[in-house]
Design a protein around this motif. Structure first.
Motif, PDB file in Angstrom:
ATOM      1  N   LEU A  81       6.171  10.327  -5.177  1.00  0.00           N
ATOM      2  CA  LEU A  81       5.565  10.894  -3.973  1.00  0.00           C
ATOM      3  C   LEU A  81       5.990  10.300  -2.755  1.00  0.00           C
ATOM      4  O   LEU A  81       6.565   9.041  -2.791  1.00  0.00           O
ATOM      5  CB  LEU A  81       4.299  10.583  -4.143  1.00  0.00           C
ATOM      6  N   PRO A  82       6.231  11.096  -1.604  1.00  0.00           N
ATOM      7  CA  PRO A  82       6.564  10.594  -0.272  1.00  0.00           C
ATOM      8  C   PRO A  82       5.526   9.523   0.005  1.00  0.00           C
ATOM      9  O   PRO A  82       4.489   9.644   0.074  1.00  0.00           O
ATOM     10  CB  PRO A  82       6.889  11.774   0.552  1.00  0.00           C
ATOM     11  N   GLN A  83       5.957   8.516   0.772  1.00  0.00           N
ATOM     12  CA  GLN A  83       4.956   7.208   1.227  1.00  0.00           C
ATOM     13  C   GLN A  83       4.665   7.449   2.685  1.00  0.00           C
ATOM     14  O   GLN A  83       5.544   7.393   3.435  1.00  0.00           O
ATOM     15  CB  GLN A  83       5.742   6.084   0.809  1.00  0.00           C
ATOM     16  N   ASN A  84       3.365   7.349   2.859  1.00  0.00           N
ATOM     17  CA  ASN A  84       2.839   7.527   4.450  1.00  0.00           C
ATOM     18  C   ASN A  84       2.930   5.818   4.699  1.00  0.00           C
ATOM     19  O   ASN A  84       1.728   5.241   4.218  1.00  0.00           O
ATOM     20  CB  ASN A  84       1.527   8.146   4.279  1.00  0.00           C
ATOM     21  N   SER A 141      -1.290  11.638  -3.054  1.00  0.00           N
ATOM     22  CA  SER A 141      -0.440  10.983  -1.923  1.00  0.00           C
ATOM     23  C   SER A 141      -0.245   9.299  -2.173  1.00  0.00           C
ATOM     24  O   SER A 141      -0.903   8.972  -3.131  1.00  0.00           O
ATOM     25  CB  SER A 141      -1.140  11.162  -0.543  1.00  0.00           C
ATOM     26  N   LYS A 142       0.622   9.043  -1.425  1.00  0.00           N
ATOM     27  CA  LYS A 142       0.894   7.740  -1.614  1.00  0.00           C
ATOM     28  C   LYS A 142       0.904   6.784  -0.235  1.00  0.00           C
ATOM     29  O   LYS A 142       1.452   7.448   0.835  1.00  0.00           O
ATOM     30  CB  LYS A 142       2.401   7.286  -2.271  1.00  0.00           C
ATOM     31  N   VAL A 184      -3.413   7.719  -3.788  1.00  0.00           N
ATOM     32  CA  VAL A 184      -4.708   8.594  -3.162  1.00  0.00           C
ATOM     33  C   VAL A 184      -5.010   9.688  -3.969  1.00  0.00           C
ATOM     34  O   VAL A 184      -4.175  10.715  -4.020  1.00  0.00           O
ATOM     35  CB  VAL A 184      -4.864   8.857  -1.880  1.00  0.00           C
ATOM     36  N   PHE A 185      -5.726   9.948  -4.779  1.00  0.00           N
ATOM     37  CA  PHE A 185      -5.973  11.255  -5.435  1.00  0.00           C
ATOM     38  C   PHE A 185      -7.182  11.945  -4.688  1.00  0.00           C
ATOM     39  O   PHE A 185      -8.351  11.526  -4.238  1.00  0.00           O
ATOM     40  CB  PHE A 185      -6.853  10.859  -6.972  1.00  0.00           C
ATOM     41  N   HIS A 186      -6.871  13.374  -4.252  1.00  0.00           N
ATOM     42  CA  HIS A 186      -7.632  14.320  -3.574  1.00  0.00           C
ATOM     43  C   HIS A 186      -8.212  14.958  -4.787  1.00  0.00           C
ATOM     44  O   HIS A 186      -7.621  15.952  -5.350  1.00  0.00           O
ATOM     45  CB  HIS A 186      -6.733  15.244  -2.788  1.00  0.00           C
ATOM     46  N   VAL A 187      -9.666  14.667  -4.985  1.00  0.00           N
ATOM     47  CA  VAL A 187     -10.209  15.760  -6.128  1.00  0.00           C
ATOM     48  C   VAL A 187     -11.535  16.517  -5.907  1.00  0.00           C
ATOM     49  O   VAL A 187     -11.909  16.331  -4.617  1.00  0.00           O
ATOM     50  CB  VAL A 187     -10.817  14.564  -7.305  1.00  0.00           C
ATOM     51  N   GLN A 188     -11.604  17.356  -6.419  1.00  0.00           N
ATOM     52  CA  GLN A 188     -12.943  18.309  -6.245  1.00  0.00           C
ATOM     53  C   GLN A 188     -13.931  17.742  -7.327  1.00  0.00           C
ATOM     54  O   GLN A 188     -13.927  17.726  -8.796  1.00  0.00           O
ATOM     55  CB  GLN A 188     -12.673  19.528  -6.740  1.00  0.00           C
ATOM     56  N   THR A 216      -2.993  15.045   4.373  1.00  0.00           N
ATOM     57  CA  THR A 216      -2.441  15.363   2.956  1.00  0.00           C
ATOM     58  C   THR A 216      -3.511  15.845   2.138  1.00  0.00           C
ATOM     59  O   THR A 216      -2.964  16.316   1.186  1.00  0.00           O
ATOM     60  CB  THR A 216      -1.720  14.187   2.506  1.00  0.00           C
ATOM     61  N   ALA A 217      -4.809  16.009   2.488  1.00  0.00           N
ATOM     62  CA  ALA A 217      -5.907  16.186   1.663  1.00  0.00           C
ATOM     63  C   ALA A 217      -6.024  17.879   1.439  1.00  0.00           C
ATOM     64  O   ALA A 217      -6.058  18.306   2.509  1.00  0.00           O
ATOM     65  CB  ALA A 217      -7.132  15.732   1.581  1.00  0.00           C
ATOM     66  N   PRO A 218      -5.842  18.563   0.437  1.00  0.00           N
ATOM     67  CA  PRO A 218      -6.290  19.865   0.099  1.00  0.00           C
ATOM     68  C   PRO A 218      -7.783  20.111   0.725  1.00  0.00           C
ATOM     69  O   PRO A 218      -8.727  19.136   0.740  1.00  0.00           O
ATOM     70  CB  PRO A 218      -6.043  20.139  -1.214  1.00  0.00           C
ATOM     71  N   ASN A 219      -7.968  21.106   1.007  1.00  0.00           N
ATOM     72  CA  ASN A 219      -9.479  21.753   1.601  1.00  0.00           C
ATOM     73  C   ASN A 219     -10.386  21.444   0.235  1.00  0.00           C
ATOM     74  O   ASN A 219      -9.930  21.480  -0.709  1.00  0.00           O
ATOM     75  CB  ASN A 219      -9.402  23.055   2.122  1.00  0.00           C
TER      76      ASN A 219
END
Length: 223
Positions: free
Chosen positions: A13-16, A46-47, A62-66, A133-136
């Motif tokens: 993953l690309p790193q921020n 994301s990273k 970072v995990f973007h979760v529902q 970077t988080a989805p809606n």
């Protein structure tokens, strides 16, 4: 066939890179309390690498979760984690057949709504970092890179997560296998590979059971 676990998709993953204007300390955002346990679907990853004023660098995934089912973590008086109260009622057997049971009050549930979850663990300063970077309609949860050795977690995987107190930092994470309550590919907290069910039900399973007046063994996550 056994499955080989590989965290290559995560490391690629690309790193921020974030320069933090003070000393970085996770405890700053960990509010006192039991924390939460939730099942959720991964919708993005994301990273992030945080470098603070002391030149300390900490790397995170970072995990973007529902979120799905959410409950407070629960501990006994000795600090040992125990089964949450999944529902305000429980099914109790009144005979030898599973079809013969009654419903009894179980006390206040530890179940949380999605809004209660958000109010408890979202920290606005950290949200500003992840929201780009988080989805809606997702919740962003952080875990140190060092805790994810040989993890294999992809988008649309269902995971079970425990947080460190009331914060977006992950204490432990594991992938839920199909419709089973068993969690595999486990990281953080306790030994990798353990069954989440075994861990929190250990105290309950060791207690003697009365055949004539026994709680139904259904998975109360469904309540």
């Amino acid at each position: 066939m056994s499955r080989l676990y590989d965290n290559t998709p995560l490391t690629n993953l690309p790193q921020n890179n974030i320069n933090w204007s003070s000393v970085w300390n996770e405890d700053t955002w960990i509010s006192k309390g039991e924390g939460v346990i939730l099942e959720a679907c991964i919708k993005g990853k994301s990273k992030i690498a945080v470098t603070d004023t002391s030149n300390k660098k900490v790397k995170y995934f970072v995990f973007h979760v529902q979120p799905g089912r959410v409950h407070r973590r629960k501990f006994d008086v000795n600090g040992k984690e125990i089964e949450p109260n999944f529902s305000e009622t429980t099914k109790v057997m009144t005979g030898y057949l599973n079809s013969s049971y009654k419903t009894e009050a179980k006390g206040k549930t530890d179940k949380l709504t999605e809004q209660e979850l958000t109010d408890l663990i979202v920290k606005q300063e950290l949200k500003k970092i992840t929201e780009k970077t988080a989805p809606n309609n997702t919740l962003s949860l952080w875990i140190q890179e060092s805790q994810l050795d040989k993890m294999d977690l992809d988008n649309d995987d269902i995971v079970r997560i425990k947080t460190s107190g009331y914060s977006p930092f992950i204490f432990s994470i594991g992938r839920v296998e199909g419709q089973s309550a068993t969690v595999s590919n486990f990281a953080g907290g306790e030994q990798v590979g353990g069954s989440w069910t075994d861990k929190i039900m250990a105290m309950k399973s060791s207690a003697p059971q009365d055949v004539e007046d026994n709680e139904i063994g259904d998975d109360e996550w469904d309540d």
